[in-house]
Design an enzyme around this catalytic site. Sequence first.
Site, PDB file in Angstrom:
ATOM      1  N   TYR A 155      -1.036   8.276  -2.889  1.00 53.18           N
ATOM      2  CA  TYR A 155      -1.085   7.895  -4.295  1.00 53.18           C
ATOM      3  C   TYR A 155      -2.213   8.591  -5.056  1.00 53.18           C
ATOM      4  O   TYR A 155      -2.137   8.735  -6.272  1.00 53.18           O
ATOM      5  CB  TYR A 155      -1.304   6.382  -4.407  1.00 53.18           C
ATOM      6  CG  TYR A 155      -0.059   5.533  -4.326  1.00 53.18           C
ATOM      7  CD1 TYR A 155       1.219   6.084  -4.196  1.00 53.18           C
ATOM      8  CD2 TYR A 155      -0.162   4.139  -4.390  1.00 53.18           C
ATOM      9  CE1 TYR A 155       2.349   5.277  -4.124  1.00 53.18           C
ATOM     10  CE2 TYR A 155       0.961   3.330  -4.322  1.00 53.18           C
ATOM     11  CZ  TYR A 155       2.219   3.906  -4.186  1.00 53.18           C
ATOM     12  OH  TYR A 155       3.319   3.100  -4.125  1.00 53.18           O
ATOM     13  N   GLY A 156      -3.260   8.993  -4.342  1.00 55.93           N
ATOM     14  CA  GLY A 156      -4.458   9.495  -5.005  1.00 55.93           C
ATOM     15  C   GLY A 156      -4.262  10.741  -5.838  1.00 55.93           C
ATOM     16  O   GLY A 156      -5.085  11.051  -6.707  1.00 55.93           O
ATOM     17  N   CYS A 204      -4.541  -1.532  -1.868  1.00 54.02           N
ATOM     18  CA  CYS A 204      -4.686  -0.107  -2.196  1.00 54.02           C
ATOM     19  C   CYS A 204      -5.578   0.003  -3.420  1.00 54.02           C
ATOM     20  O   CYS A 204      -5.243  -0.538  -4.484  1.00 54.02           O
ATOM     21  CB  CYS A 204      -3.306   0.486  -2.476  1.00 54.02           C
ATOM     22  SG  CYS A 204      -3.315   2.178  -3.125  1.00 54.02           S
ATOM     23  N   CYS A 258     -11.176   2.999  -0.348  1.00 55.52           N
ATOM     24  CA  CYS A 258      -9.778   3.233   0.004  1.00 55.52           C
ATOM     25  C   CYS A 258      -9.527   2.428   1.265  1.00 55.52           C
ATOM     26  O   CYS A 258     -10.337   2.498   2.208  1.00 55.52           O
ATOM     27  CB  CYS A 258      -9.495   4.720   0.242  1.00 55.52           C
ATOM     28  SG  CYS A 258      -7.851   5.080   0.904  1.00 55.52           S
ATOM     29  N   THR A 259      -8.452   1.666   1.291  1.00 56.80           N
ATOM     30  CA  THR A 259      -8.233   0.783   2.441  1.00 56.80           C
ATOM     31  C   THR A 259      -7.964   1.547   3.728  1.00 56.80           C
ATOM     32  O   THR A 259      -8.090   0.989   4.822  1.00 56.80           O
ATOM     33  CB  THR A 259      -7.074  -0.196   2.173  1.00 56.80           C
ATOM     34  OG1 THR A 259      -5.905   0.530   1.789  1.00 56.80           O
ATOM     35  CG2 THR A 259      -7.446  -1.173   1.064  1.00 56.80           C
ATOM     36  N   HIS A 260      -7.627   2.824   3.631  1.00 57.84           N
ATOM     37  CA  HIS A 260      -7.460   3.647   4.832  1.00 57.84           C
ATOM     38  C   HIS A 260      -8.789   3.931   5.543  1.00 57.84           C
ATOM     39  O   HIS A 260      -8.827   4.098   6.766  1.00 57.84           O
ATOM     40  CB  HIS A 260      -6.832   5.004   4.477  1.00 57.84           C
ATOM     41  CG  HIS A 260      -5.356   4.970   4.236  1.00 57.84           C
ATOM     42  ND1 HIS A 260      -4.815   4.547   3.047  1.00 57.84           N
ATOM     43  CD2 HIS A 260      -4.314   5.336   5.031  1.00 57.84           C
ATOM     44  CE1 HIS A 260      -3.493   4.649   3.118  1.00 57.84           C
ATOM     45  NE2 HIS A 260      -3.166   5.120   4.309  1.00 57.84           N
ATOM     46  N   ASP A 288       0.862  -1.189   0.000  1.00 57.66           N
ATOM     47  CA  ASP A 288       0.000   0.000   0.000  1.00 57.66           C
ATOM     48  C   ASP A 288       0.896   1.235   0.000  1.00 57.66           C
ATOM     49  O   ASP A 288       2.111   1.148   0.230  1.00 57.66           O
ATOM     50  CB  ASP A 288      -0.922   0.002   1.227  1.00 57.66           C
ATOM     51  CG  ASP A 288      -1.946   1.141   1.201  1.00 57.66           C
ATOM     52  OD1 ASP A 288      -2.263   1.645   0.101  1.00 57.66           O
ATOM     53  OD2 ASP A 288      -2.422   1.534   2.283  1.00 57.66           O
ATOM     54  N   SER A 289       0.279   2.392  -0.238  1.00 57.14           N
ATOM     55  CA  SER A 289       1.034   3.643  -0.190  1.00 57.14           C
ATOM     56  C   SER A 289       1.363   4.039   1.242  1.00 57.14           C
ATOM     57  O   SER A 289       2.277   4.825   1.481  1.00 57.14           O
ATOM     58  CB  SER A 289       0.228   4.772  -0.849  1.00 57.14           C
ATOM     59  OG  SER A 289      -1.003   4.953  -0.154  1.00 57.14           O
ATOM     60  N   THR A 329      -6.280   2.705  -5.167  1.00 55.09           N
ATOM     61  CA  THR A 329      -5.697   3.587  -6.178  1.00 55.09           C
ATOM     62  C   THR A 329      -4.719   2.833  -7.064  1.00 55.09           C
ATOM     63  O   THR A 329      -4.736   2.965  -8.293  1.00 55.09           O
ATOM     64  CB  THR A 329      -4.988   4.776  -5.504  1.00 55.09           C
ATOM     65  OG1 THR A 329      -5.929   5.463  -4.658  1.00 55.09           O
ATOM     66  CG2 THR A 329      -4.452   5.748  -6.534  1.00 55.09           C
TER      67      THR A 329
END
EC number: 5.1.1.3
Length: 270
Positions: free
Chosen positions: A42-43, A74, A189-191, A10-11, A76
């Site tokens: 990354y977005g 991720c 978004c995984t966040h 992931d970022s 994105t």
Amino acid sequence: MSEQPLLFFDSGIGGLTILREVRLFVSEYQFIYVADDSGFPYGIWEEEMLRCRILKIFTYLLELYNPALCVIACNTASTLMIEDLRREFPNIRFVGTVPAIKLAAEQTKSGVISVLATPGTVKRAYTHELINSFAGQCYVQLVGSEKLAGFAENYLRGYPINHEELRHEILPCFIKKNGKLTDIIVLACTHYPFLINLFREQALWPVDWIDPAKAIAKHIRSLLPIKIQNKNMKKYTDFILFTSQNISPSTENLLQKFHLKIMKGVDFKS
């Protein structure tokens, strides 16, 4: 390393929402998590530059770890280049994380759904193909936030979040269309699942929030052979790597809760 690990990418640390679910289903593999925090978020990246960056990182990682499976945790990155990665590295299995638009379209009662994502995921052709393929009968509101992933990173590290700003970011998800209200919001978004309790507090009305992490974890389990575990078998240590190698005390405290040991000295610049 005698056994091939599972590699998560992931970022930042949002992909830990996927890792924690996979752990519930998969216990016999070592987990290695890679956070490209020097490229976060990354977005907002231009697509071709981001594609080149991720390909370069994976060329390095796959040679270094030879994983049994790679999880692109991720949205994105997945919507940009999951197919590119599969073509570039045909001998490696990749599992992506893409907006759960099909599930939302199946579950909505009002026919009005929102997809809360990053600007990158919102503009991806892949995302629009999902809508056209699975949600043609629905009204789909795409909402790209430049701030929420950063809010999640800070929240996890124990920093305060401006609730008014967070509310402003999610407000466009709540719409009325032809007399009907949004009833499902896809967390693309995984966040974002780390902020779910704050989202519920700031919501204009009750909605179902779709987090695809459990479904992704079940899919990963289905792709892996089940190994019979001997109680005397050595337990692997799970690691996390940061491309910046700039790790704060608050990050170290967080990672202890996820039982991840920080691996230092891996040079991503070479």
